[in-house]
Write a protein that holds these residues in place. Structure first.
Motif, PDB file in Angstrom:
ATOM      1  N   ALA A  61      11.926   0.929  -1.607  1.00  0.00           N
ATOM      2  CA  ALA A  61      11.115   0.799  -0.394  1.00  0.00           C
ATOM      3  C   ALA A  61      10.098  -0.328  -0.553  1.00  0.00           C
ATOM      4  O   ALA A  61       9.882  -1.118   0.379  1.00  0.00           O
ATOM      5  CB  ALA A  61      10.411   2.121  -0.090  1.00  0.00           C
ATOM      6  N   LYS A  62       9.503  -0.402  -1.737  1.00  0.00           N
ATOM      7  CA  LYS A  62       8.518  -1.467  -1.980  1.00  0.00           C
ATOM      8  C   LYS A  62       9.179  -2.832  -1.832  1.00  0.00           C
ATOM      9  O   LYS A  62       8.647  -3.744  -1.188  1.00  0.00           O
ATOM     10  CB  LYS A  62       7.950  -1.342  -3.398  1.00  0.00           C
ATOM     11  N   GLU A  63      10.339  -2.937  -2.443  1.00  0.00           N
ATOM     12  CA  GLU A  63      11.047  -4.216  -2.386  1.00  0.00           C
ATOM     13  C   GLU A  63      11.377  -4.582  -0.932  1.00  0.00           C
ATOM     14  O   GLU A  63      11.202  -5.711  -0.505  1.00  0.00           O
ATOM     15  CB  GLU A  63      12.329  -4.082  -3.206  1.00  0.00           C
ATOM     16  N   TRP A  64      11.812  -3.569  -0.198  1.00  0.00           N
ATOM     17  CA  TRP A  64      12.221  -3.821   1.184  1.00  0.00           C
ATOM     18  C   TRP A  64      11.048  -4.264   2.055  1.00  0.00           C
ATOM     19  O   TRP A  64      11.155  -5.219   2.828  1.00  0.00           O
ATOM     20  CB  TRP A  64      12.881  -2.565   1.773  1.00  0.00           C
ATOM     21  N   ALA A  68       0.870  -1.182   0.000  1.00  0.00           N
ATOM     22  CA  ALA A  68       0.000   0.000   0.000  1.00  0.00           C
ATOM     23  C   ALA A  68       0.904   1.228   0.000  1.00  0.00           C
ATOM     24  O   ALA A  68       1.767   1.350   0.873  1.00  0.00           O
ATOM     25  CB  ALA A  68      -0.887  -0.013   1.226  1.00  0.00           C
ATOM     26  N   VAL A  69       0.711   2.075  -0.991  1.00  0.00           N
ATOM     27  CA  VAL A  69       1.551   3.285  -1.057  1.00  0.00           C
ATOM     28  C   VAL A  69       0.711   4.482  -0.614  1.00  0.00           C
ATOM     29  O   VAL A  69      -0.304   4.806  -1.229  1.00  0.00           O
ATOM     30  CB  VAL A  69       2.105   3.508  -2.486  1.00  0.00           C
ATOM     31  N   ILE A  70       1.158   5.110   0.484  1.00  0.00           N
ATOM     32  CA  ILE A  70       0.465   6.318   0.972  1.00  0.00           C
ATOM     33  C   ILE A  70       1.234   7.514   0.414  1.00  0.00           C
ATOM     34  O   ILE A  70       2.440   7.663   0.652  1.00  0.00           O
ATOM     35  CB  ILE A  70       0.447   6.354   2.515  1.00  0.00           C
ATOM     36  N   THR A  71       0.539   8.356  -0.358  1.00  0.00           N
ATOM     37  CA  THR A  71       1.215   9.494  -1.000  1.00  0.00           C
ATOM     38  C   THR A  71       0.748  10.798  -0.374  1.00  0.00           C
ATOM     39  O   THR A  71      -0.444  11.065  -0.280  1.00  0.00           O
ATOM     40  CB  THR A  71       0.914   9.499  -2.515  1.00  0.00           C
ATOM     41  N   VAL A  73       4.331   1.806   2.141  1.00  0.00           N
ATOM     42  CA  VAL A  73       5.371   2.804   1.841  1.00  0.00           C
ATOM     43  C   VAL A  73       4.729   4.184   1.941  1.00  0.00           C
ATOM     44  O   VAL A  73       3.636   4.409   1.399  1.00  0.00           O
ATOM     45  CB  VAL A  73       5.959   2.601   0.433  1.00  0.00           C
ATOM     46  N   ILE A  74       5.394   5.089   2.646  1.00  0.00           N
ATOM     47  CA  ILE A  74       4.894   6.476   2.706  1.00  0.00           C
ATOM     48  C   ILE A  74       5.816   7.323   1.840  1.00  0.00           C
ATOM     49  O   ILE A  74       7.041   7.334   2.038  1.00  0.00           O
ATOM     50  CB  ILE A  74       4.872   7.010   4.162  1.00  0.00           C
ATOM     51  N   THR A  75       5.240   8.013   0.865  1.00  0.00           N
ATOM     52  CA  THR A  75       6.063   8.827  -0.031  1.00  0.00           C
ATOM     53  C   THR A  75       5.346  10.135  -0.337  1.00  0.00           C
ATOM     54  O   THR A  75       4.351  10.481   0.313  1.00  0.00           O
ATOM     55  CB  THR A  75       6.404   8.034  -1.315  1.00  0.00           C
ATOM     56  N   ALA A  88       7.948   1.613   5.231  1.00  0.00           N
ATOM     57  CA  ALA A  88       9.168   2.333   4.849  1.00  0.00           C
ATOM     58  C   ALA A  88       8.805   3.716   4.332  1.00  0.00           C
ATOM     59  O   ALA A  88       7.697   3.939   3.851  1.00  0.00           O
ATOM     60  CB  ALA A  88       9.917   1.554   3.765  1.00  0.00           C
ATOM     61  N   ALA A  89       9.753   4.643   4.458  1.00  0.00           N
ATOM     62  CA  ALA A  89       9.556   5.983   3.901  1.00  0.00           C
ATOM     63  C   ALA A  89      10.402   6.105   2.649  1.00  0.00           C
ATOM     64  O   ALA A  89      11.566   5.684   2.640  1.00  0.00           O
ATOM     65  CB  ALA A  89       9.958   7.033   4.922  1.00  0.00           C
ATOM     66  N   ALA A  90       9.825   6.654   1.591  1.00  0.00           N
ATOM     67  CA  ALA A  90      10.566   6.875   0.341  1.00  0.00           C
ATOM     68  C   ALA A  90      10.587   8.373   0.074  1.00  0.00           C
ATOM     69  O   ALA A  90       9.552   8.979  -0.208  1.00  0.00           O
ATOM     70  CB  ALA A  90       9.874   6.135  -0.802  1.00  0.00           C
ATOM     71  N   LEU A  91      11.776   8.980   0.213  1.00  0.00           N
ATOM     72  CA  LEU A  91      11.881  10.436   0.111  1.00  0.00           C
ATOM     73  C   LEU A  91      12.464  10.822  -1.248  1.00  0.00           C
ATOM     74  O   LEU A  91      13.642  10.573  -1.511  1.00  0.00           O
ATOM     75  CB  LEU A  91      12.793  10.983   1.221  1.00  0.00           C
ATOM     76  N   PRO A  92      11.666  11.479  -2.096  1.00  0.00           N
ATOM     77  CA  PRO A  92      12.211  11.892  -3.384  1.00  0.00           C
ATOM     78  C   PRO A  92      13.166  13.081  -3.258  1.00  0.00           C
ATOM     79  O   PRO A  92      14.016  13.304  -4.113  1.00  0.00           O
ATOM     80  CB  PRO A  92      10.968  12.275  -4.187  1.00  0.00           C
ATOM     81  N   GLY A  93      13.031  13.852  -2.196  1.00  0.00           N
ATOM     82  CA  GLY A  93      13.891  15.040  -2.032  1.00  0.00           C
ATOM     83  C   GLY A  93      13.826  15.536  -0.608  1.00  0.00           C
ATOM     84  O   GLY A  93      13.679  14.746   0.337  1.00  0.00           O
TER      85      GLY A  93
END
Ligand code: NAD
Length: 730
Positions: free
Chosen positions: A207-210, A14-17, A53-55, A116-121
């Motif tokens: 993050a998804k993979e992890w 589940a990706v929370i954007t 994943v939170i991005t 996991a957190a995925a930070l683009p910047g």
């Protein structure tokens, strides 16, 4: 409209954007917390979801809390604001803790879903505190991104778990520059420091993979036998860290910033107890800081209002006046600095002096400044060439053709300035705006040299130009709107903060700082211990004591100003400080530049202690005043002048009065500025203090009529004037 959305993929992630509509960067609001919680609840409850994943939907992750929200948190926290704040904070902690525990069994630590957190910047403040609650943080390899917890710079501290989690993750010592100085890193630096876990090309994919492959998500502090890296602060191994940190904080801040002390307390006390109790302690200290008027005042002046002024809050409604070519007259200390900041920001510069070598010297100053930038790896040699190529150093007025703004910085002399003005206006186009950088001469008087006084204005820089953030824009009697807009657009181009004031002796900043210096010197004459004067100033948050400030700006400048003021004021002039100042000048103690002043200096010019010869001429009195009395004399000398500037219409907006004071002369930043400080004291108490200071020390402390009236009506400056004099709601 929602700030957070969720998409559940067929892969079980589940990706929370986070993507706040209508903003270029995500900021957190109170309304968005329940949205985030609902999505986390949904994902944790859904059996098809294996990991979360939170991005962010933007190029950056998040800029932090919305400062407007923080500034109003106390106001909007209900009848019992401390309780309201504490409850609100604990609510947010609950959500972050839910992310961290992710459905694990509280006893066995089994189960739960990896998040996991995925930070683009860029990820700042709460934008890092949310990732810190996740189980792993991935960031894109984006060297422009900034990662950190800069809250301390705004007068608060990371109070959404950031303090407690970072200290437990890295140890108190390693976390201290990040927490106490708000140090920011790029993603690689943040990984090296141990703030984030991985820097990758595609953080979302990683993050998804992890989350689909990780075997364990328990945080070290939730495991039995957890030990803080580097030792707990109360343990002998970690103890020295804390002694050092306390000393450093108090040395740097003189104890006037409540946030730094509260942060240290939260770290120390938090380390003594289990994690959940530590979060509660952090929330208590954060509530304590939010309840302190200093944090609200600092946020209001240093961020909200500073930004509003930079964006043109007081700009007249005139079409864009962006500067393309500026003529700088006089290539001395100020002219060279003005040329530098203009060229750095893409403006073509013609730098003129009387002799070619003087003009060249100004340009050479810019070059050596840029060379320093290269050696510090701040700019590239190509960038230096580009900036330098924008500056033409010459004696030829013809080169000014096509300039749309002139900034005059020749000698401080009406005759010299008038001649330069006339000669420039012969060459430039009809719509060129002429600005003078005078620090003392009335703009209306100097405008007489021009046939178009509506296009004549003061743009007053502070020294050194490249460092000082404030620019004072001064309207002469006939200055028109286009000139004001031009000056404001120029200040915006060179990335400084403007205030707009009306023409009067010393404008605003110098008008307020001179009484501060004079009060210090006056006390020397009265026999107050010089160390008491200097330390009293620093202990109330002034960056320099009045005597050190006099040494820095030079004693001969003080003498010059005293003589000019006397000439202008005649009998009304108060000459009390002249004896000290003139004697110092006669002794050749001109301040730092002569290696001798109120302070002693070594051969290399390094400041030593206060000069002991001073007490031979002005003996120290047996009885010394209370610290608070000295502090009030020093602060009231400044703030009463600020109130008078408002009464006289020199200042048109109290926001400018507060922002200008902090950026222009370093007025106790913790207070939010002179008007914010008076609001903290309350008009009634401030008026009473004026009366007692007047009885004890003289009429210069007489309560201004405006303050007296406000005391009678129970008003505050921000309540009465809000954002400007026009909105006066008396
Ligand atoms: P400075 O003496 O360093 O520089 C003045 C320059 O003007 C000199 O290079 C001189 O050769 C040049 N000059 C004099 N007459 C000229 C003419 N007719 N044509 C062209 N060039 C001429 O002085 P400064 O400290 O740079 O100050 C310049 C102005 O800025 C003054 O009005 C001063 O009051 C104001 N100011 C100074 C400070 C400060 O801290 N020094 C701060 C704010 C404003």
């Amino acid at each position: 409209m929602t700030d957070f959305t969720m998409e559940k993929g067929a892969d079980g992630v589940a990706v929370i954007t986070w993507d706040v509509p209508g903003r270029s960067m995500n900021v957190m609001t109170m309304e968005a917390w329940p949205e985030l919680e609902a999505l986390v609840d949904d994902a944790l409850a859904d059996e098809a979801v294996k990991g979360i994943v939170i991005t962010s939907g933007k190029e950056t992750f998040a800029g932090g809390m919305d400062l407007n929200v923080i500034a109003k948190m106390k106001e909007s926290a209900g009848d019992d604001p401390a309780k309201g704040l504490m409850d609100g904070l604990m609510g947010a902690h609950g959500i972050l803790r839910k992310i961290e525990r992710a459905g694990m069994d509280p006893k066995t630590n089994k189960g739960g879903k990896p998040i996991a957190a995925a930070l683009p910047g860029t990820a700042l403040g709460i934008g890092l505190e949310i990732p810190l609650a996740c189980h792993r943080i991935f960031a894109a390899d984006n060297p422009k991104a900034k990662i950190g917890l800069p809250e301390i710079m705004v007068g608060i501290f990371p109070g959404m778990g950031g303090t407690t989690r970072l200290v437990r993750k890295m140890g108190a010592m390693a976390a201290s520059p990040l927490l106490l100085q708000g140090k920011l890193n790029d993603p690689k630096g943040a990984m090296k420091a141990g703030v984030i876990d991985e820097v990758v090309d595609d953080p979302l994919a990683a993050a998804k993979e992890w989350v689909l492959s990780t075997p364990s998500i328990v945080k070290p502090w939730d495991e039995k036998g957890y030990k803080m890296p580097g030792g707990a602060p109360y343990h002998p191994a970690g103890f020295m860290t804390f002694v050092g940190a306390s000393a450093m904080v108090n040395g740097n801040t003189m104890g006037v910033y409540p946030a730094a002390k509260a942060l240290l307390s939260a770290v120390y006390e938090g380390a003594l107890v289990p994690f959940d109790t530590a979060l509660k302690i952090e929330a208590r200290w954060f509530t304590n800081v939010l309840m302190n008027p200093s944090s609200t005042a600092m946020i209001r002046s240093l961020f909200i209002n500073k930004e509003a002024l930079e964006k043109g809050a007081n700009r007249p409604d005139v079409p864009d006046q962006k500067v393309k070519k500026v003529g700088v007259m006089g290539a001395g200390m100020m002219g060279a600095g003005i040329a530098l900041v203009s060229a750095q920001n893409g403006i073509e510069v013609v730098l003129i002096d009387q002799k070619q070598e003087a003009a060249d010297k100004g340009r050479a100053y810019v070059e050596s400044y840029l060379d320093k930038g290269i050696s510090r790896k701040k700019i590239t040699p190509e960038k230096k060439d580009e900036i330098l190529s924008r500056i033409t150093a010459t004696t030829e007025y013809d080169a000014l053709k096509g300039a749309d703004l002139i900034v005059e910085a020749v000698f401080e002399d009406v005759g010299v300035k008038a001649e330069v003005t006339k000669n420039v206006l012969k060459v430039v186009g009809d719509d060129c705006i002429f600005a003078t950088n005078t620090s003392t001469l009335p703009i209306t008087e100097l405008a007489k040299a021009s046939d178009t006084p509506e296009q004549f204005i003061g743009i007053h820089f502070f020294s050194p130009v490249e460092k000082m953030a404030l620019v004072e824009i001064i309207k002469g009697k006939e200055t028109g709107d286009r000139a004001v807009a031009k000056a404001l657009d120029y200040v915006r181009q060179i990335r400084k903060t403007p205030i707009v004031v009306n023409d009067a002796r010393f404008f605003y900043a110098n008008r307020c700082i001179i009484p501060y210096i004079n009060e210090g010197i006056r006390m020397v004459k009265e026999g107050v211990e010089p160390a008491l004067i200097e330390n009293a100033a620093k202990l109330v948050g002034m960056p320099l004591g009045p005597l050190q400030l006099t040494d820095e700006t030079s004693i001969d400048l003080g003498v010059k100003i005293a003589k000019a003021t006397k000439a202008a004021m005649g009998d009304a002039y108060d000459d009390t400080t002249d004896e000290v100042l003139f004697w110092m000048a006669d002794e050749g103690r001109l301040g730092r530049k002569s290696n001798a002043g109120f302070y002693a200096y070594d051969d290399k010019g390094k400041r030593q202690g206060l000069w002991d010869g001073l007490s031979e001429k002005f003996p120290v009195a047996e009885e010394q005043p209370e610290l608070t009395e000295v502090q009030h004399r020093l602060l009231f000398a400044q703030v009463l002048e600020a109130v008078r500037a408002l009464e006289d219409g020199v200042l048109m907006d109290i926001r400018e009065g507060d922002v200008g004071a902090i950026l222009g002369w370093g007025f106790a930043p913790w207070s939010g500025g002179p008007f914010s400080w008076l609001d903290m004291l309350g008009a009634e108490y401030a008026a009473e203090r004026c009366d007692s200071l007047t009885d004890a020390h003289g009429e210069r402390f007489a309560c201004p009529a405006l303050l007296r009236e406000m005391a009678e009506k129970g008003q505050s400056f921000y309540g009465r004037f809000g954002t400007g004099v026009d909105s006066k709601a008396a």
